[in-house]
Scaffold this motif. Structure first.
Motif, mmCIF file in Angstrom:
data_model
loop_
_atom_site.group_PDB
_atom_site.id
_atom_site.type_symbol
_atom_site.label_atom_id
_atom_site.label_comp_id
_atom_site.label_asym_id
_atom_site.label_seq_id
_atom_site.Cartn_x
_atom_site.Cartn_y
_atom_site.Cartn_z
ATOM 1 N N MET A 1 0.855 -1.184 0.000
ATOM 2 C CA MET A 1 0.000 0.000 0.000
ATOM 3 C C MET A 1 0.897 1.242 0.000
ATOM 4 S SD MET A 1 -2.669 1.133 2.935
ATOM 5 C CE MET A 1 -3.144 -0.516 3.393
ATOM 6 N N LYS A 2 0.609 2.171 -0.941
ATOM 7 C CA LYS A 2 1.514 3.329 -1.065
ATOM 8 C C LYS A 2 1.257 4.383 -0.001
ATOM 9 C CE LYS A 2 2.277 2.857 -6.006
ATOM 10 N NZ LYS A 2 1.997 3.351 -7.347
ATOM 11 N N VAL A 3 2.331 5.029 0.421
ATOM 12 C CA VAL A 3 2.206 6.186 1.312
ATOM 13 C C VAL A 3 2.579 7.413 0.473
ATOM 14 C CG1 VAL A 3 3.110 7.316 3.388
ATOM 15 C CG2 VAL A 3 2.854 4.821 3.340
ATOM 16 N N PHE A 4 1.647 8.347 0.334
ATOM 17 C CA PHE A 4 1.904 9.555 -0.465
ATOM 18 C C PHE A 4 2.126 10.751 0.437
ATOM 19 C CE2 PHE A 4 -0.888 7.590 -3.995
ATOM 20 C CZ PHE A 4 0.218 7.125 -4.680
ATOM 21 N N ASN A 5 2.808 11.762 -0.100
ATOM 22 C CA ASN A 5 2.943 13.015 0.663
ATOM 23 C C ASN A 5 1.738 13.921 0.378
ATOM 24 O OD1 ASN A 5 3.431 14.394 -1.748
ATOM 25 N ND2 ASN A 5 5.655 14.103 -1.576
ATOM 26 N N ASN A 219 8.404 6.228 -2.711
ATOM 27 C CA ASN A 219 9.420 5.349 -2.127
ATOM 28 C C ASN A 219 8.992 4.809 -0.781
ATOM 29 O OD1 ASN A 219 11.331 5.292 -4.122
ATOM 30 N ND2 ASN A 219 12.179 7.280 -3.515
ATOM 31 N N ASN A 220 7.756 5.134 -0.376
ATOM 32 C CA ASN A 220 7.298 4.708 0.952
ATOM 33 C C ASN A 220 6.016 3.888 0.838
ATOM 34 O OD1 ASN A 220 9.375 6.166 2.357
ATOM 35 N ND2 ASN A 220 8.253 8.024 1.828
ATOM 36 N N TYR A 221 5.994 2.788 1.560
ATOM 37 C CA TYR A 221 4.867 1.855 1.479
ATOM 38 C C TYR A 221 4.509 1.334 2.870
ATOM 39 C CZ TYR A 221 6.386 1.501 -3.407
ATOM 40 O OH TYR A 221 6.743 1.789 -4.696
ATOM 41 N N ILE A 222 3.288 0.803 2.970
ATOM 42 C CA ILE A 222 2.881 0.021 4.138
ATOM 43 C C ILE A 222 2.886 -1.439 3.682
ATOM 44 C CG2 ILE A 222 0.928 -0.523 5.678
ATOM 45 C CD1 ILE A 222 1.677 2.277 6.185
ATOM 46 N N LEU A 393 18.413 8.114 6.981
ATOM 47 C CA LEU A 393 19.819 7.685 7.005
ATOM 48 C C LEU A 393 19.894 6.177 6.684
ATOM 49 C CD1 LEU A 393 22.809 8.296 7.603
ATOM 50 C CD2 LEU A 393 22.347 7.887 10.027
ATOM 51 N N ALA A 394 18.923 5.430 7.221
ATOM 52 C CA ALA A 394 18.890 3.983 6.950
ATOM 53 C C ALA A 394 18.687 3.736 5.449
ATOM 54 C CB ALA A 394 17.781 3.321 7.759
ATOM 55 N N ARG A 395 17.866 4.576 4.829
ATOM 56 C CA ARG A 395 17.643 4.433 3.380
ATOM 57 C C ARG A 395 18.982 4.606 2.643
ATOM 58 N NH1 ARG A 395 12.493 5.677 0.974
ATOM 59 N NH2 ARG A 395 11.925 7.116 2.635
ATOM 60 N N GLU A 396 19.747 5.620 3.059
ATOM 61 C CA GLU A 396 21.042 5.869 2.413
ATOM 62 C C GLU A 396 22.006 4.710 2.666
ATOM 63 O OE1 GLU A 396 21.641 8.221 0.227
ATOM 64 O OE2 GLU A 396 19.512 8.568 0.589
ATOM 65 N N PRO A 417 18.005 -1.697 -0.832
ATOM 66 C CA PRO A 417 19.087 -1.060 -1.596
ATOM 67 C C PRO A 417 18.566 -0.151 -2.716
ATOM 68 C CG PRO A 417 19.506 -3.412 -1.333
ATOM 69 C CD PRO A 417 18.115 -3.168 -0.834
ATOM 70 N N GLU A 418 17.315 -0.344 -3.145
ATOM 71 C CA GLU A 418 16.742 0.535 -4.185
ATOM 72 C C GLU A 418 16.196 1.823 -3.588
ATOM 73 O OE1 GLU A 418 15.478 -2.796 -3.954
ATOM 74 O OE2 GLU A 418 17.144 -3.365 -5.250
ATOM 75 N N GLY A 419 16.295 1.965 -2.279
ATOM 76 C CA GLY A 419 15.825 3.202 -1.652
ATOM 77 C C GLY A 419 14.358 3.183 -1.281
#
Ligand code: NAX
Ligand code: ADP
Ligand code: K
Length: 499
Positions: A1-5, A219-222, A393-396, A417-419
């Motif tokens: 499930m996508k998380v949108f801004n 780039n953010n999901y549930i 930072l964890a994403r990086e 690793p894909e961010g």
């Protein structure tokens, strides 16, 4: 499930209005109706509803909810914050349609009859249009509401909270028991500093355009129950134990054999075919008793792990729980990492050793999974000012080292690793007890051994771990459940995934 801004959610609204046969006022009505239905399903007509509205669309939602409640003869008092700005177009329409009088608030001198204990306060003051922290009258009104006893429901987002960033400590924010939010999780609901204001979150489907949702990138999901069941591989009736992988769990030291035994039992119970435990000799009888299905391999010493004798070629390694940080153990870990060609799972003291010897980060096989809690993460990669910064930072770091980082917490985040970031929303505070993390290590290692890709093993692992924790809390209470109960409730999780 996508998380949108916020901006993507706004675009999604707009796209829906432009492409589907629905106007913005109809969308607002749909949103209000969904809230009203939820409220009706939870509270009786004995409650008095105090609805606080702003002049933007969040206030428009509030006015529409208040009207729907009134139409069904609920007791309602509606307040609108007086301000120099005009109502938004749709809020004005709902204000004009409101069949009763509203009280305009110029300051915080409203009265709520507290002796009547059955009170519901509905916060529709500000939604995603908030442009700066609240001050002046609005701040005072929210501070006063936060002191009133009653059930508190925020519409879309607690007023004063931003969707995409975390609040400062002195920011005034409505403190809700429940937030009824539209269509999407907001990132603020997934970080402890902001989520504490939202209470329990219910996402209400208001039918926004599915093509937009599918095409819009994020780039953010549930991690949703649907993605878990889509990725789940049922067992083949013709299979044998060799089809479900060979696991070696490495850890334990004198006084900490319990941790690696929890990992071992979790790996067995999550379906791994063959499980070895490598532990100090003092763990021999304990492990053979607690996990008779697993095979014991000596770690080379009575109390410590000094050598790791296993062919790593066809074995999935999970290392760290209770391991200790002795010099000889560090050397054994270093040798092991140099010999592994396939992804492994690293937790606890394996990570603590690496954080004291940072060059070892480069030895972690690519696509391995590391499972730090926030303090272990900070030891590895440095301090962050808050959990959102730590997540970024964890994403990086996941990209830099080509690893999957499972950043544990109330809402564990899986960074790839894909961010990409996948948030887990199962689990509860009953799991905030020693041993829960050891079980997660065993589960993820067991899933990896069964042929799930590292990213899917990590996502399934955190979801299943939390879900089993939720079943444990239901049966034993959050207080009385222990980490072992997470393992005991795995059957319910699997039986429900398969449904
Ligand atoms: N798809 C969706 O998500 C839908 C969203 N709707 C609602 O629309 C809301 C967004 O509406 P708006 O964009 O009108 O925004 P808001 O209702 O959050 O508020 C905007 C208003 O508040 C004022 N304001 C902003 N920050 C302030 C501050 N710090 N102090 C004082 N005043 C301030 C602005 O000047 C403006 O008048 C959502 O939160 C949701 O409740 C629904 O109506 C329908 C569908
Ligand atoms: N309040 C909470 N809500 C949801 N999950 C939690 C909560 N507290 C802890 N957990 C979960 O429990 C586990 C704790 O792991 P960790 O901190 O390594 O503890 P340990 O290894 O000492 O058992 C993590 O998976 C975490 O996500
Ligand atoms: K609100």
């Amino acid at each position: 499930m996508k998380v949108f801004n916020t901006s993507q959610i706004r675009q999604c609204d707009q796209y829906t209005v432009e492409n589907d046969e629905i106007s913005s006022i109809e969308l607002m009505e749909k949103a209000a109706l969904a809230c009203f239905e939820w409220i009706k399903s939870q509270f009786s007509a004995n409650y008095t509803y105090y609805v606080f509205c702003g002049k933007g669309n969040n206030g428009g939602d509030g006015l529409a909810i208040a009207r729907l409640l009134l139409e069904e003869n609920y007791k309602v008092e509606t307040f609108v914050i007086q301000s120099s700005s005009n109502f938004s177009t749709d809020a004005q329409i709902n204000f004009d349609k409101y069949p009763d009088s509203v009280s305009f608030l110029e300051n915080d001198d409203f009265e709520i009859q507290q002796e009547n204990k059955k009170i519901v306060i509905i916060d529709a003051l500000f939604g995603t249009g908030l442009n700066k922290p609240l001050e002046g009258n609005t701040q005072k009104i929210i501070q006063k509401l936060n002191h009133i006893k009653g059930k508190k429901i925020s519409i879309d987002i607690p007023s004063g909270l931003f969707s995409d960033s975390l609040p400062s400590e002195d920011q005034t924010i409505f403190k809700a028991d429940v937030t009824l939010s539209f269509q999407f999780y907001k990132r603020a609901f997934l970080h402890v500093e902001s989520a504490q204001y939202a209470g329990k979150i219910f996402i209400l489907d208001i039918g926004l355009n599915s093509k937009f949702i599918q095409d819009e990138e994020t780039n953010n999901y549930i991690i949703s129950s649907k993605s878990v069941s889509d990725n789940f591989k049922p067992r083949d009736p013709f299979s044998h134990k060799g089809n479900y992988g060979k696991v070696a769990l490495i850890g334990g030291s004198y006084g900490k054999i319990g941790s690696i035994s929890l990992s071992t039992r979790a790996a067995l119970k999550i379906g791994a075919g063959i499980v070895f435990t490598i532990a100090p000799n003092c763990g021999y009888s304990i492990l053979q008793t607690l996990a008779p299905e697993a095979m014991f391999i000596s770690g080379g010493d009575e109390k410590l792990i000094t050598e790791i004798k296993i062919s790593t070629e066809k074995t999935t390694i999970g290392i760290g729980p209770g391991l200790g940080k002795e010099k000889l153990t560090k050397v054994a870990l270093e040798e092991l990492l140099k010999s592994i060609q396939t992804p492994a799972v690293l937790d606890a003291d394996a990570l603590n050793i690496i954080s004291e010897n940072k060059s070892m980060l480069n030895l972690i096989p690519k696509n391995s999974i590391i499972t730090p809690h926030p303090v272990e993460f900070a030891r590895l990669f440095g301090d962050s000012k808050d959990s959102l910064e730590q997540c970024e930072l964890a994403r990086e770091m996941a990209k830099k080292y080509n690893i999957i980082i499972v950043l544990k917490g109330h809402r564990t985040a899986v960074l790839t690793p894909e961010g990409k970031c996948y948030y887990n929303i199962t689990g509860n505070a009953g799991m905030a007890k020693g041993g829960s993390g050891d079980i997660l290590t065993g589960m993820i290692t067991g899933l990896l051994a069964q042929g799930y890709s590292p990213q899917i093993a990590a996502q399934l692992g955190v979801y299943i771990h939390g879900k089993a924790g939720d079943y444990a809390a239901k049966k034993y209470s959050q207080e009385a459940m222990t980490a072992q109960d997470i393992i005991h409730r795995l059957p319910e999780v699997f039986l429900n995934i398969k449904k």
